[in-house]
Design a protein around this motif. Structure first.
Motif, PDB file in Angstrom:
ATOM      1  N   THR A 293     -12.207   0.923  -0.855  1.00 48.63           N
ATOM      2  CA  THR A 293     -11.011   0.830  -0.034  1.00 48.63           C
ATOM      3  C   THR A 293     -10.028   1.893  -0.504  1.00 48.63           C
ATOM      4  O   THR A 293     -10.292   2.635  -1.455  1.00 48.63           O
ATOM      5  CB  THR A 293     -10.337  -0.547  -0.166  1.00 48.63           C
ATOM      6  OG1 THR A 293     -10.012  -0.775  -1.546  1.00 48.63           O
ATOM      7  CG2 THR A 293     -11.235  -1.660   0.332  1.00 48.63           C
ATOM      8  N   SER A 308      -3.940  -5.109  -4.811  1.00 46.08           N
ATOM      9  CA  SER A 308      -4.435  -5.832  -3.627  1.00 46.08           C
ATOM     10  C   SER A 308      -5.659  -5.166  -3.000  1.00 46.08           C
ATOM     11  O   SER A 308      -6.580  -5.854  -2.546  1.00 46.08           O
ATOM     12  CB  SER A 308      -3.315  -5.955  -2.588  1.00 46.08           C
ATOM     13  OG  SER A 308      -2.888  -4.674  -2.159  1.00 46.08           O
ATOM     14  N   GLU A 309      -5.694  -3.832  -2.959  1.00 49.73           N
ATOM     15  CA  GLU A 309      -6.836  -3.164  -2.352  1.00 49.73           C
ATOM     16  C   GLU A 309      -8.075  -3.196  -3.252  1.00 49.73           C
ATOM     17  O   GLU A 309      -9.200  -3.170  -2.776  1.00 49.73           O
ATOM     18  CB  GLU A 309      -6.487  -1.729  -1.967  1.00 49.73           C
ATOM     19  CG  GLU A 309      -5.627  -1.627  -0.726  1.00 49.73           C
ATOM     20  CD  GLU A 309      -6.255  -2.351   0.464  1.00 49.73           C
ATOM     21  OE1 GLU A 309      -7.476  -2.225   0.670  1.00 49.73           O
ATOM     22  OE2 GLU A 309      -5.521  -3.051   1.174  1.00 49.73           O
ATOM     23  N   SER A 312      -9.495  -6.409  -2.447  1.00 50.16           N
ATOM     24  CA  SER A 312     -10.210  -6.306  -1.175  1.00 50.16           C
ATOM     25  C   SER A 312     -11.582  -5.676  -1.355  1.00 50.16           C
ATOM     26  O   SER A 312     -12.573  -6.138  -0.768  1.00 50.16           O
ATOM     27  CB  SER A 312      -9.376  -5.489  -0.184  1.00 50.16           C
ATOM     28  OG  SER A 312     -10.059  -5.308   1.034  1.00 50.16           O
ATOM     29  N   ARG A 315     -13.977  -8.213  -2.938  1.00 47.70           N
ATOM     30  CA  ARG A 315     -14.380  -9.260  -2.004  1.00 47.70           C
ATOM     31  C   ARG A 315     -15.343  -8.729  -0.951  1.00 47.70           C
ATOM     32  O   ARG A 315     -16.277  -9.421  -0.542  1.00 47.70           O
ATOM     33  CB  ARG A 315     -13.137  -9.883  -1.369  1.00 47.70           C
ATOM     34  CG  ARG A 315     -12.388 -10.771  -2.376  1.00 47.70           C
ATOM     35  CD  ARG A 315     -11.108 -11.335  -1.844  1.00 47.70           C
ATOM     36  NE  ARG A 315     -10.525 -12.267  -2.826  1.00 47.70           N
ATOM     37  CZ  ARG A 315      -9.265 -12.669  -2.827  1.00 47.70           C
ATOM     38  NH1 ARG A 315      -8.439 -12.235  -1.888  1.00 47.70           N
ATOM     39  NH2 ARG A 315      -8.833 -13.496  -3.753  1.00 47.70           N
ATOM     40  N   ARG A 316     -15.153  -7.498  -0.523  1.00 47.65           N
ATOM     41  CA  ARG A 316     -16.114  -6.888   0.398  1.00 47.65           C
ATOM     42  C   ARG A 316     -17.462  -6.682  -0.295  1.00 47.65           C
ATOM     43  O   ARG A 316     -18.518  -6.850   0.313  1.00 47.65           O
ATOM     44  CB  ARG A 316     -15.584  -5.549   0.897  1.00 47.65           C
ATOM     45  CG  ARG A 316     -14.395  -5.631   1.816  1.00 47.65           C
ATOM     46  CD  ARG A 316     -14.044  -4.243   2.339  1.00 47.65           C
ATOM     47  NE  ARG A 316     -12.749  -4.229   2.988  1.00 47.65           N
ATOM     48  CZ  ARG A 316     -12.209  -3.165   3.564  1.00 47.65           C
ATOM     49  NH1 ARG A 316     -12.886  -2.023   3.565  1.00 47.65           N
ATOM     50  NH2 ARG A 316     -11.024  -3.222   4.129  1.00 47.65           N
TER      51      ARG A 316
END
Length: 444
Positions: A293, A308-309, A312, A315-316
């Motif tokens: 990301t 936060s990224e 992300s 989680r991806r």
């Protein structure tokens, strides 16, 4: 963790991406680090191979004799124009092939993908300037041909991929990705996808970078002058202008205040499980999933410090197939920069919650912050940790900083840990945040 994949065909056991060889050309204490055992000896004992000469830096020290010993049959018309990056990349590739039991001279990589990650351009500058400054009126025909060959090999980001492709005689995919310190990590993901989709059975992934020490030293001198002006205007709430390269990098330590650069190359051989088992290869482990990301900021040099990224990306990477509860170790990407430590710590806290404190270590203090090789180095070391059931300490971390959401394993000894899954992180300044999920040979 034995959940059904969203796309089961991609995860058929024969198309699993397994690592069968690793090779290096990295700074060592007495001589360069070439083999898996040599890299493990440095990392497992928290050794730092950084040397001080006006600034701390990790120099490989590859001699002509070391290079010639591995490549006695290279055509000199081309090899005499190889840059330092070319040489490092070829050495780490040859070491990884030897580790994997693959003889590139006999065509073992004839259909392999040759994938390279490059972040810097320092190794290309001399060839570029030589052509730029050449006078066509006084340059002889033989000199012009030499300049042409040197430039064609060196002045593009695909410099190392060109010579690796020629060495291996591969007719498979051969190209370079350039996204700073995440470059080879991104290529690890490319290799996994190629294997999962049946495009290739073998992918050779190399990260190479060289930093000009004189450039770093001159930056330090320039910034000293700027710092004096800045200090005259500075108020207590204003941060330091820039980190210094004069002290030793200490990721996750309360004294961390700088990064130290290093140079070198690392190569990882990735195969389909079916191909590797058929030829009786040793399996270090698996590359299960990758994701990347970006913070989405307008500032090209900024990082968003909440993490936060990165959350992300993780989680991806895990998706619906894997559970973070079964991932007790993360190989961090900290180079000693406090901003990196902040967003890593925030991300780990968000991912694992306030009551869990996973192990997360960084070995950048061993070899220096070397840019593009970092992804391959992290994957190689993490798989060795999975295989041996030991987590390497964070080199140069002796007194962990307050408020960390993870255990950085300070000191100079490994920590025993029985685990089958691990994550590795890599970042580009202002750009990619990359996460890779690795598994032991029997992880699913």
């Amino acid at each position: 963790m034995n959940r059904e994949a969203e796309n089961p065909e991609e995860f058929e056991s024969g198309r699993d991406a397994v690592v069968t060889g690793v090779g290096f050309c990295l700074p060592g204490q007495e001589k360069p680090v070439f083999t898996a055992e040599e890299a493990w000896d440095v990392a497992a004992n928290g050794r730092s191979c950084l040397r001080y000469d006006e600034v701390y830096y990790g120099s490989v020290g590859l001699t002509q004799e070391m290079f010639d010993e591995r490549f006695p049959d290279l055509p000199p018309f081309f090899s005499r124009h190889y840059t330092t990056a070319h040489r490092y990349g070829l050495v780490s590739l040859s070491e990884a092939c030897a580790d994997a039991g693959l003889n590139y001279r006999d065509g073992a990589l004839g259909e392999a993908a040759i994938l390279v990650g490059r972040g810097g351009v320092d190794a290309s500058i001399d060839s570029y300037l030589s052509v730029l400054r050449a006078d066509p009126d006084t340059t002889t025909a033989p000199e012009a041909m030499e300049l042409f060959v040197a430039a064609q090999q060196a002045v593009t980001p695909s410099d190392v991929a060109l010579v690796q492709g020629a060495l291996t005689r591969s007719n498979g995919p051969c190209y370079t990705v350039s996204c700073g310190c995440a470059s080879s990590a991104v290529q690890i993901g490319t290799a996994r996808r190629m294997i999962a989709q049946g495009e290739v059975d073998i992918a050779v992934v190399t990260g190479v970078d060289v930093f000009n020490v004189q450039l770093i030293q001159n930056i330090q001198r320039l910034l000293h002058g700027a710092q004096q002006t800045y200090d005259a205007l500075r108020t207590p709430d204003m941060p330091e202008l820039v980190p210094s390269f004069l002290s030793l990098m200490r990721p996750y330590d309360r004294r961390a205040d700088c990064i130290n650069h290093g140079e070198g190359s690392a190569t990882v051989i990735i195969e389909s499980r079916e191909h590797a088992v058929r030829r009786g290869a040793h399996l270090y482990g698996q590359v299960l999933s990758t994701a990347m990301t970006r913070d989405g900021l307008a500032n090209p040099l900024a990082c968003e410090d909440t993490g936060s990224e990165l959350v992300s990306a993780v989680r991806r990477c895990l998706g619906d197939r894997w559970d973070l509860a079964d991932v007790p170790y993360v190989h961090g990407g900290s180079d000693g920069n406090l901003v990196v430590t902040t967003f890593e710590s925030n991300a780990i806290r968000e991912l694992y919650g306030p009551d869990r404190r996973p192990l997360m270590t960084s070995q950048e203090g061993c070899f220096g912050h070397n840019g593009a090789p970092a992804g391959c180095v992290g994957v190689a070391l993490t798989l060795m940790m999975l295989e041996r059931g030991e987590v390497c300490p964070t080199a140069n971390c002796e007194d962990p900083a307050d408020g960390l959401s993870f255990d950085p394993v300070p000191g100079v000894r490994t920590r025993p840990l029985d685990f089958d899954y691990a994550l590795t992180f890599n970042y580009q300044v202002g750009g990619v945040k990359n996460a890779i999920l690795l598994g032991s040979t029997h992880a699913v």
